[in-house]
Design an enzyme around this catalytic site. Structure first.
Site, PDB file in Angstrom:
ATOM      1  N   CYS A 339      -8.801   9.416 -18.766  1.00 46.58           N
ATOM      2  CA  CYS A 339      -8.028   8.956 -19.152  1.00 46.58           C
ATOM      3  C   CYS A 339      -7.061   9.748 -18.913  1.00 46.58           C
ATOM      4  O   CYS A 339      -6.841  10.188 -18.274  1.00 46.58           O
ATOM      5  CB  CYS A 339      -8.319   8.991 -21.015  1.00 46.58           C
ATOM      6  SG  CYS A 339      -7.156   7.837 -22.271  1.00 46.58           S
ATOM      7  N   LEU A 340      -6.149  10.588 -20.308  1.00 51.83           N
ATOM      8  CA  LEU A 340      -5.164  11.667 -20.014  1.00 51.83           C
ATOM      9  C   LEU A 340      -5.533  12.797 -19.389  1.00 51.83           C
ATOM     10  O   LEU A 340      -4.583  12.913 -18.199  1.00 51.83           O
ATOM     11  CB  LEU A 340      -4.802  12.119 -21.616  1.00 51.83           C
ATOM     12  CG  LEU A 340      -3.352  12.861 -20.942  1.00 51.83           C
ATOM     13  CD1 LEU A 340      -2.185  12.673 -20.715  1.00 51.83           C
ATOM     14  CD2 LEU A 340      -3.253  13.102 -22.025  1.00 51.83           C
TER      15      LEU A 340
END
Length: 605
Positions: A339-340
């Site tokens: 994700c991030l």
């Protein structure tokens, strides 16, 4: 001889007066305390300059613009209304016929995946069947009206869709006492004790949220980080202001020469990849012969207000690479970003490419956004008005409160992550079921103000990361097209946070050999899918056409987890092995046992 009608009558008993008395006394005492605390916080709260605007999400202007455009073509609105009333008249007629004993076909049916109407009474009882279909017709009417968004910009249209669905979900008859057959049945069986217990649960959640409703999704007393979740053996071998680096103990006599570095998102805690032994990706990777290192990010507070995205690069992957070399003697690593964490990994790789730094030899991306042009429903929360309001709130604290972020993600799946718990906890008066994934979901993290503003503006709002030279970190203009190492990109088909067709665009950016795999299910369940579970298929395809749909049409669906596919791919990069490495064998002295101190800091601390 007993009357047969007695057996058919619903059993209703009165609540124990002692229970009622104790509950109401407790409600009065706790309610007074909550109100007093609320008034005190209001008196000590932010000044008028930093207070939230009346419409912080800028919803009103979006619907006003839509209404104005609808009025320019009233014929469409009239047509939708006529269709709605015709269906409603048919429903009335069908209900009357059912009451008289005739069989009728439903006017409208819910989505088979909709769990709200699973109770048999919604189908078998004429009244509840009418309520259910009436709601579904109304919901369809609302959606039909807002679908007419001709002339609206994409962001406004998306916002209208999203908040219309929020309203429709909130109005479901399952969410109310008098229109939910399961709740009515429970109330009759317990004499109303379920409602008293539900009121007590509601007050407890208000207390947890310090005056704001913080719905308890799981029995959090059943979980302890480091005791029954996040228990894969290892050590903290390095730490700085932003992260602790965990090295896990080997379970094989030999390990792959090239260590594995995992960069989780700091929006949530790393142990989503180490929930329990049976579904821990970290434990599984160790068992496959990897020397696994994981960044466990700090839960930031006001001391980290000035931390920027570049600081996460310096004190995250760059610091970890140096520490891994000291711990193992190896300069080369395989890296995973989730994700991030994957967004950070891509930015770091572009930075390293400009510096001719080749220490990361392969990169894996789990559900990671790099091109934010079509960012999905999270884009609803990102426009200039909302960003300004958010920045004012963060400026007063130095960080974004963890619950604010959690609420945003929960709204993406409101029926599953909000309303189902309202019914279970407050109307049925039941305790939530112990579930490790929901415990992790509730263990929220804060976000440093400066970093979060940069991330939302430069990536989500302006989509600068995908532009050559659009973002500069540490004096280097980033260009993702200069990334030439082997890449494995995993997306999930039902991802509400990182839509798979958007994450697929990374295949057109990287210049090295790239493998794209699409897993079934969503942002979490599609990733945390161990082979032993037998759940969720995945799709693979050798060709990488420009459009995601074209890839999918040419892809092959395979049963089960994608984990073994990833392991086979990793082994094609480098199969060299060395004797197993224990944490502390190299140049780093262990600081403490995994999972370390950083992950145990909660957003409430």
């Amino acid at each position: 001889m007993a009357d047969d009608t007695d057996d058919a009558a619903p059993s209703f008993r009165l609540a124990d007066p002692a229970i009622v008395s104790r509950t109401m006394a407790d409600v009065a005492e706790r309610g007074q305390r909550i109100v007093t605390d609320f008034l005190r916080r209001q008196a000590e709260g932010p000044t008028a300059a930093t207070e939230q605007p009346a419409d912080p999400f800028n919803i009103g202007s979006a619907f006003l613009e839509m209404t104005a455009r609808l009025m320019t073509n009233p014929a469409r609105l009239v047509q939708a209304q006529l269709g709605f009333w015709q269906d409603y008249l048919t429903l009335w007629q069908n209900t009357a016929r059912r009451i008289m004993g005739d069989a009728t076909a439903p006017v409208i049916a819910e989505d088979p995946k909709d769990k709200r109407f699973k109770d048999d009474a919604w189908q078998e009882n004429e009244v509840f069947d009418f309520i259910r279909q009436s709601y579904l017709l109304s919901a369809r009417f609302f959606r039909t009206v807002v679908e007419d968004k001709e002339g609206l910009d994409t962001k406004t249209a998306q916002k209208i869709d999203f908040y219309t669905r929020q309203f429709v979900d909130a109005m479901s008859p399952t969410n109310f006492l008098l229109t939910n057959p399961e709740v009515l049945r429970r109330t009759a069986e317990t004499g109303g004790e379920n409602l008293l217990k539900g009121l007590s649960n509601l007050l407890a959640d208000l207390e947890r949220g310090k005056g704001k409703l913080r719905i308890r999704m799981t029995d959090d007393t059943k979980f302890r980080v480091g005791e029954n979740i996040a228990v894969t053996p290892g050590k903290v071998v390095f730490q700085n202001d932003l992260m602790q680096l965990l090295q896990y103990a080997p379970t094989t006599a030999k390990v792959l020469k090239r260590p594995l570095l995992i960069l989780p998102p700091w929006i949530n805690k790393y142990y989503i990849l180490d929930l329990r032994p049976k579904n821990s990706f970290i434990r599984w990777a160790v068992e496959q012969g990897h020397t696994v290192f994981v960044c466990s990010w700090v839960n930031p507070d006001e001391r980290h207000a000035e931390k920027e995205f570049v600081d996460y690069m310096r004190e995250g992957p760059y610091a970890a690479l140096a520490a891994i070399e000291r711990a193992t003697g190896e300069k080369s690593v395989n890296a995973i970003g989730y994700c991030l964490g994957g967004t950070l990994l891509a930015a770091t790789l572009a930075h390293m490419a400009a510096k001719r730094d080749t220490r990361i030899k392969s990169a894996t991306f789990f559900t990671s956004m790099l091109d934010f042009e079509e960012s999905g429903e999270l884009g609803v929360f990102i426009d200039e008005e909302q960003l300004q309001a958010l920045e004012e709130k963060m400026e007063s604290r130095g960080y974004l409160e963890g619950r604010d972020m959690a609420t945003t993600f929960n709204m993406l799946r409101a029926n599953d992550l909000i309303w189902s718990f309202v019914v279970n906890n407050y109307l049925l008066g039941q305790e939530p079921f112990p579930f490790d994934l929901l415990y992790w979901n509730d263990d929220s993290t804060r976000m440093p103000a400066k970093m979060h503003s940069f991330y939302l503006r430069r990536m989500y709002q302006q989509n600068d990361l995908v532009k050559p030279g659009g973002i500069e970190l540490d004096g280097v203009k980033l260009d993702l097209r200069k990334i030439k190492l082997p890449a494995y990109i995993l997306s999930t088909r039902e991802d509400h946070i990182a839509p798979w067709k958007s994450t697929y665009r990374a295949t057109q950016l990287f210049k090295g050999p790239t493998r794209f795999v699409l897993a079934a299910s969503g942002h979490i369940a599609g990733v945390v899918n161990p082979p032993e579970s037998g759940k969720y298929s995945h799709w693979v395809g050798a060709e990488l056409p420009q459009e995601a749909e074209a890839w999918f049409h040419g892809a092959t669906e395979l049963a089960g987890s994608w984990w073994p596919d990833w392991q086979r791919w990793i082994l094609t990069q480098d199969r060299a092995e060395v004797p197993a490495r224990q944490p502390g064998d190299g140049g780093l002295v262990p600081i403490e046992d995994a999972p370390g101190a950083y992950v145990k800091v909660t957003a409430c601390d």
